[in-house]
Design an enzyme around this catalytic site. Structure first.
Site, PDB file in Angstrom:
ATOM      1  N   LYS A   1       0.825  -1.211   0.000  1.00  0.00           N
ATOM      2  CA  LYS A   1       0.000   0.000   0.000  1.00  0.00           C
ATOM      3  C   LYS A   1       0.853   1.252   0.000  1.00  0.00           C
ATOM      4  O   LYS A   1       0.473   2.259  -0.561  1.00  0.00           O
ATOM      5  CB  LYS A   1      -0.830   0.029   1.285  1.00  0.00           C
ATOM      6  N   ARG A   2       1.969   1.191   0.701  1.00  0.00           N
ATOM      7  CA  ARG A   2       2.802   2.391   0.816  1.00  0.00           C
ATOM      8  C   ARG A   2       3.568   2.681  -0.465  1.00  0.00           C
ATOM      9  O   ARG A   2       3.749   3.816  -0.855  1.00  0.00           O
ATOM     10  CB  ARG A   2       3.792   2.251   1.989  1.00  0.00           C
TER      11      ARG A   2
END
Ligand code: GLU
Length: 473
Positions: free
Chosen positions: A239-240
Site C-alpha cells: 500500500k505504501r
C-alpha cells in the site's frame, strides 16, 4: 442459494480494496459460478482498532464494479465475522475441554527469555502439562500434535509441514478474545465452506488451520493459495509503495472489463492466448475456462503498463455509440455534444483511459475569439525553422479559399502548400497544429480542423501568424 461447492472471500475492511484482493475474489467468483456453487462474502471485521464500517461498503461497491454482484443467485452475504464471536470462543473452549488446548500465563518477555535460554525461536510449550485453568491474562494455546501436516493445495500440490516447526499457537488472547486463526476456521466450518482459495501469504497459517479443522471434528476444505502480486522490483505489492487500490484505477478511468481481464491474467493464461498471442478474453470465456490447477506458483508481476495497454484495447473494442456515451460523461457539461460526437471516432484509437479525453479535445471547445494559450516549448519547436512563418501565411491563404470545409480538402490544401517548401506532411503540420491547438500533439489534425470549423481555424491561424511575426520582428 445453491447446493454446489461453497467458496468464500473474506476481506478485512481495513482500507481501500487491494487489487490482489480483487483477483482472489474473481477466482472464487469464477469457480462458484462455473461449478454451480456459492460465493460467500464474509467481512472479517474483528480487528476493531483497524476496521471502519465505510470500508465494508467500499468492498461491496468495488466487488460490484468488477461484476461480483450481490444480486446474483451465486452470491451470499455479506456475513460479518464480529457477529460470530460467541461461536469462536465456544470452539476454543471446546478444544480446551477436549485437551487440544491449554492455558498459559507466561508474559511475552518470559517467553522470549525462555526461548533465548533454550535456543528456540518461539514458545517452548512450557505450560502444556501445568494444568492451568482460565484466568485473567492467560492465553489459550493449541496443543500442536507430533508428526507432519500435509496440506493438499490445488495450486501447489501437496505441501508438507513438520509439526515440530510449529509452536503451540494462541487461540484466545489474555483478555479472552479469539485470534484470526480460529475465528476464520470456525466461520468457514459454520458457513459450510468447501474451498478456501486465497493469497499465498496465508499458506503459513494453513497447517495450523487444518489442525483446527480436524480437532473440531471436520474434514479440512480444499485449499488453494494463489501467487502473490509483485511490483517491477519483484517486491510484494504494498500500500505504501505501489498503487494498489482498485478504487483508484476506477477513478482514473480504467474500465472494469479491462481490469477484470487483466487481473485474471496474473498467474493464469486465458484459453487460446498462446495461439492467438492475445490474452483478451471476455468474462464468460474466463469463467468457463478458469481452473486452479492451471494457476502458476511463481509471483505474478502487476504491470501497470500492461494494464494500461489492456485498457486501451478495451476502449478500441467499444462500439462507437458506447464510446461516445462513456467518454462524453467525462466532459464538462457545457461542452457541445454534437462537436464531441464528430471528433469521437478520431480519438477512440489513441486512448489509454477515458479520463484523458477532455485534455485531448479541449481545444475544440474554447469559446470563439478567445486567446490561445500556447505551450511555449511546442511553439518554439514548431516555429524554429525559417519556413514555418511563411508556410503558415500560405496555409492561411489556401484555407481561406477552400470551398468545401472538410478534412480531405484541408489535407490537399496543406499538401499543395508544403510541396512549395519541399516538406513532408509530418513537418508541415507542426506549426498549423500548434497555431490551432496550442500544442504539438493531439487528435488527427485535418479531422480536428473540420470539426473546429472555418471561422475559428482561420482566426487561430491568423493570431498565430501575428504572434510569429511579432516574435520574428
Ligand atoms: N481476512 C483475511 C485477509 O484479509 C482473509 C483470510 C482468508 O482468506 O482466509 O487476509
Amino acid at each position: 442459494m445453491t447446493n454446489g461447492p461453497r467458496f468464500r472471500f473474506a476481506p478485512s475492511p481495513t482500507g481501500s480494496f487491494h487489487v490482489g484482493g480483487a483477483r482472489t475474489a474473481l477466482h472464487n467468483w469464477a469457480l462458484a459460478r462455473r461449478l454451480g456453487g456459492t460465493f460467500v462474502l464474509r467481512i472479517e471485521d474483528t480487528d476493531e482498532a483497524r476496521n471502519r464500517p465505510e470500508w465494508t461498503q467500499g468492498i461491496i461497491d468495488a466487488l460490484a464494479w468488477i461484476g461480483i454482484s450481490a444480486d446474483d443467485p451465486h452470491f451470499e452475504g455479506p456475513h460479518f465475522q464480529s457477529e460470530y464471536a460467541a461461536a469462536h470462543v465456544a470452539a476454543a473452549h471446546r478444544l480446551f475441554e477436549q485437551g487440544d488446548a491449554y492455558y498459559c500465563d507466561l508474559s511475552g518477555e518470559q517467553i522470549q527469555e525462555r526461548a533465548k535460554e533454550l535456543g528456540l525461536s518461539g514458545y517452548d510449550g512450557h505450560s502444556r502439562d501445568r494444568g492451568l485453568g482460565p484466568g485473567p491474562g492467560r492465553v489459550l494455546r493449541f496443543r500442536v500434535p507430533d508428526g507432519i501436516t500435509v496440506v493438499n493445495d490445488l495450486v501447489r500440490g501437496e505441501v508438507s509441514f513438520e509439526n515440530s516447526t510449529i509452536e503451540d499457537f494462541v487461540l484466545l488472547r489474555g483478555n479472552g478474545t479469539p485470534v484470526f486463526l480460529i475465528a476464520n476456521v470456525v466461520d468457514d466450518i459454520e458457513m459450510g465452506i468447501t474451498h478456501v482459495v486465497r493469497a499465498e501469504e496465508h499458506l503459513p497459517n494453513t497447517p495450523k488451520q487444518q489442525m483446527l479443522w480436524q480437532a473440531l471434528g471436520h474434514e479440512p476444505p480444499q485449499w488453494a493459495h494463489v501467487p502473490v502480486l509483485v511490483n517491477e522490483q519483484r517486491k510484494k505489492l504494498s500500500k505504501r509503495r505501489d498503487k494498489v487500490a482498485l478504487e483508484q484505477y476506477r477513478d482514473e478511468g480504467f474500465l472494469a472489463d479491462a481490469m477484470v481481464n487483466y487481473l485474471m491474467t496474473l498467474g493464469w493464461t486465458p484459453p487460446g492466448a498462446e495461439e492467438s498471442g492475445s490474452e483478451i478474453a471476455s468474462w464468460p470465456e474466463i469463467e468457463a475456462a478458469f481452473r486452479l490447477e492451471d494457476v502458476t506458483h511463481s509471483p505474478a508481476f502487476f504491470d501497470v503498463k500492461k494494464l494500461a495497454a489492456f485498457n486501451g484495447d478495451y476502449i478500441r473494442m467499444m462500439p462507437l455509440d458506447e464510446f461516445i456515451e462513456r467518454a462524453g460523461a467525462e466532459l464538462p457539461i457545457e461542452w457541445d455534444r454534437a462537436r464531441f460526437t464528430a471528433i469521437a471516432p478520431h480519438i477512440q484509437e489513441r486512448l489509454t483511459t477515458l479520463t484523458e479525453v477532455p485534455d485531448k479535445v479541449d481545444f475544440l471547445f474554447w469559446p470563439d475569439d478567445s486567446p490561445i494559450e500556447y505551450d511555449e516549448a511546442s511553439w518554439d519547436k514548431a516555429f524554429a525553422a525559417d519556413w514555418a512563418r511563411p508556410l503558415l501565411d500560405d496555409v492561411l491563404e489556401a484555407y481561406g479559399a477552400i470551398a468545401e470545409w472538410n478534412a480531405d480538402a484541408l489535407k490537399v490544401a496543406l499538401e499543395d502548400v508544403m510541396a512549395r517548401y519541399e516538406l513532408k506532411l509530418g513537418k508541415a503540420q507542426a506549426p498549423v497544429r500548434v497555431a490551432v491547438t496550442g500544442r504539438s500533439v493531439g487528435p488527427p489534425l485535418f479531422e480536428s480542423l473540420e470539426v473546429l470549423g472555418r471561422y475559428e481555424t482561420l482566426r487561430r491561424l491568423s493570431d498565430a501568424n501575428e504572434r510569429a511575426a511579432a516574435r520574428a520582428g
